[in-house]
Design an enzyme around this catalytic site. Structure first.
Site, PDB file in Angstrom:
ATOM      1  N   GLU A   1     -11.820  12.894  14.175  1.00 44.97           N
ATOM      2  CA  GLU A   1     -11.265  13.230  12.860  1.00 44.97           C
ATOM      3  C   GLU A   1     -12.138  14.314  12.232  1.00 44.97           C
ATOM      4  OE1 GLU A   1     -10.196  10.318   9.996  1.00 44.97           O
ATOM      5  OE2 GLU A   1      -8.997   9.102  11.387  1.00 44.97           O
TER       6      GLU A   1
ATOM      7  N   HIS B   1       0.798  -1.223   0.000  1.00 43.79           N
ATOM      8  CA  HIS B   1       0.000   0.000   0.000  1.00 43.79           C
ATOM      9  C   HIS B   1       0.835   1.280   0.000  1.00 43.79           C
ATOM     10  CE1 HIS B   1      -4.296  -1.104   0.186  1.00 43.79           C
ATOM     11  NE2 HIS B   1      -3.773  -2.276   0.466  1.00 43.79           N
TER      12      HIS B   1
ATOM     13  N   ASP C   1      -6.776   4.344   9.590  1.00 44.23           N
ATOM     14  CA  ASP C   1      -8.165   4.284   9.133  1.00 44.23           C
ATOM     15  C   ASP C   1      -8.451   2.995   8.353  1.00 44.23           C
ATOM     16  OD1 ASP C   1      -8.949   6.709  10.222  1.00 44.23           O
ATOM     17  OD2 ASP C   1      -8.245   7.839   8.490  1.00 44.23           O
TER      18      ASP C   1
END
Length: 534
Positions: free
Chosen positions: A286, A108, A173
């Site tokens: 957030e 990623h 997240d």
């Protein structure tokens, strides 16, 4: 590796030597590589004599990452059966003048950081590099923790610890990331204001350095390596195992989104919430920025938490600006929690906030499903092909004193129509980041995470092409430079030594010293482009 196999590997590698471009370009998004593998390096690869698997045929798979913009093909992939195999790989590379080694988790990275052009990629998510052992602690005196192999994904760590009634404290997240990968970078999410990033929640590491030495390190043992590797972008060692702090797990989360039209009120509320005592604030904080429109992906309809709810847009003032702000919070609780008391506590916490009454969503959801909330977005993106398209993400840390200018110049300026993906915006407390770590953050007590998480349409002819989006990213960085908006890149990507020196600032001498001691031949993590073999 038998002699016949060594001969075969050498023949294949030698045949590939003349392919100086490696035929890497698979689509309009990738960047072709351009250099040859020397005969000496071929011999070095043949010399890898461990018992596990080495592949020279599957290299295209690890020459691409989530970012989808760089395609640097290695000479080989190693699937280690043990830490000894990783040591063997590093020592083999050290005997070569050219070979490099990159540890790859779940792929990623955004800008090729886990790639190794004509080097060796170590596949850390191979089955042998997985395992989770949980220690419950002994009452108040000892800390609960999990010893986790670096190849484990955080989603599996969550599942394993929840079975024991425990959970890590700090998250990202998205949970389908490897433990070694996030700990090499930082690991931030809505819990970091309280517990710090993931790298602040580690008690011990096992690391293979760039000289091929396996070292166990902690705050009490080899502390310079411990703090250097955490957030060190893979420059000083490959993390093979981490001891992660655990706490008692909740069962449920009350998940809420609150809408604002005024940036000052939005940021003030966020900053107050992250400064309150633990029992007076939320467990997760957030924020988002969306276009002030009814666009289903870029505007306020994208904020809905369920298909059963809709927003009363008449409550949005016609004098509102081009963007809206969403405060996202969650409060964790147990199945045995008294709902009347829970609702009263949340009511009191919301009373002092300046969001627009009536423009809010809330839902009760399991703790696991809350932490794994991005998985549903992943499935939707995979169905449309957007998950496999390029992701030219830009992540910044911006000090509190500069965030208002960034809002007016960038968020309300060139990004006022949205970016085709989430725009994250939320503050963190700097005192939760250990200054002994290498991660570069702003000097102010409070700084903001800005995440521009763009998704490119899979059709190369779509309006927002990769080139135009990359140009817009550069324009944003240029605005920051021109207007004196201080910032640090998170998951940084620079092309020159001068840019890296400026990024690390006063930590640069620490970086150089650590590199000389633990990876003097610049073998590790070449895709970061901080140091190169010469």
């Amino acid at each position: 590796m038998g002699s016949a196999m060594r001969i075969l590997v050498l023949m294949i590698l030698t045949l590939n030597m003349d392919r100086t471009t490696c035929n890497c370009k698979e689509n309009d998004y990738t960047i072709p590589c351009s250099s040859a593998l020397s005969e000496e390096d071929c011999q070095s690869l043949v010399g890898l004599g461990f018992n596990n698997s080495i592949s020279i045929h599957e290299t295209a798979r690890v020459a691409r990452d989530f970012g989808g913009m760089y395609h640097h093909r290695p000479a080989a992939i190693v699937y280690p059966a043990s830490v000894d195999d990783i040591i063997s790989v590093v020592r083999t590379a050290a005997m070569s003048d050219h070979l490099t080694v990159a540890a790859r988790g779940n792929g990623h990275s955004i800008n090729g950081q886990a790639q190794a052009l004509h080097g060796i990629v170590v596949d850390m998510v191979s089955a042998s590099m997985k395992g989770i052992q949980i220690f419950h602690g002994m009452g108040e005196e000892t800390q609960a923790y999990a010893d986790v192999y670096a190849g484990e994904l955080w989603v599996d760590v969550l599942k394993a610890t929840l079975r024991e009634g425990l959970t890590p404290r700090s998250w990202t997240d998205y949970l389908f990331l490897s433990v070694g990968g996030t700990l090499s970078n930082g690991g931030v999410s809505g819990q970091a204001f309280r517990f710090g990033p993931q790298i602040s929640n580690v008690l011990q590491l096992e690391v293979v350095t760039g000289v091929g030495e396996a070292i166990t390190c902690s705050a009490e043992q080899q502390e310079d390596l411990f703090y250097g590797v955490l957030g060190g972008l893979g420059q000083f060692g490959i993390i093979t195992k981490a001891r992660v702090v655990l706490q008692r797990a909740p069962h449920m989360a009350r998940w809420m989104r609150l809408l604002y039209t005024d940036f000052k009120r939005f940021s003030r509320d966020q900053e107050i919430l992250i400064s309150l005592p633990d029992d007076k604030s939320f467990d997760y904080i957030e924020g988002f920025v969306v276009a002030n429109s009814n666009d289903s992906t870029k505007g306020w309809p994208s904020l809905s938490l369920s298909t059963d709810t809709s927003l009363n847009s008449s409550l949005i003032s016609p004098n509102s600006g081009p963007v809206l702000y969403c405060l996202e919070v969650a409060l964790y609780y147990q199945n045995t929690t008294d709902f009347t008391a829970l609702n009263k506590k949340i009511e009191n916490m919301l009373a002092s906030l300046s969001y627009i009454r009536g423009l809010n969503y809330e839902i009760d959801i399991s703790y696991f499903d809350f932490l794994n909330r991005v998985y549903g977005e992943e499935m939707s993106a995979r169905a449309t092909g957007m998950w496999d398209a390029p992701h030219p993400w830009l992540n910044l840390f911006i000090p509190k004193s500069h965030i208002s200018r960034f809002d007016s110049k960038v968020l309300k300026g060139i990004l006022k129509h949205g970016i085709g993906g989430p725009i994250l915006l939320y503050p963190l407390n700097r005192n939760k980041w250990d200054p002994r770590m290498c991660t570069a953050v702003p000097d102010e007590d409070i700084f903001y995470v800005v995440g521009l998480l763009r998704f490119i349409q899979p059709n190369p002819g779509a309006p927002n092409s990769l080139d135009s989006v990359l140009a817009e990213n550069e324009e944003i960085l240029g605005i920051c430079e021109r207007d004196g908006i201080e910032m640090k890149q998170y998951l940084p990507h620079y092309k020159t030594k001068g840019e890296w020196r400026r990024h690390f600032g006063k930590k640069w001498d620490q970086i150089l010293d650590m590199k000389r001691r633990f990876d003097p031949r610049a073998i590790l993590a070449p895709g970061q482009r901080i140091f190169s073999r010469s």
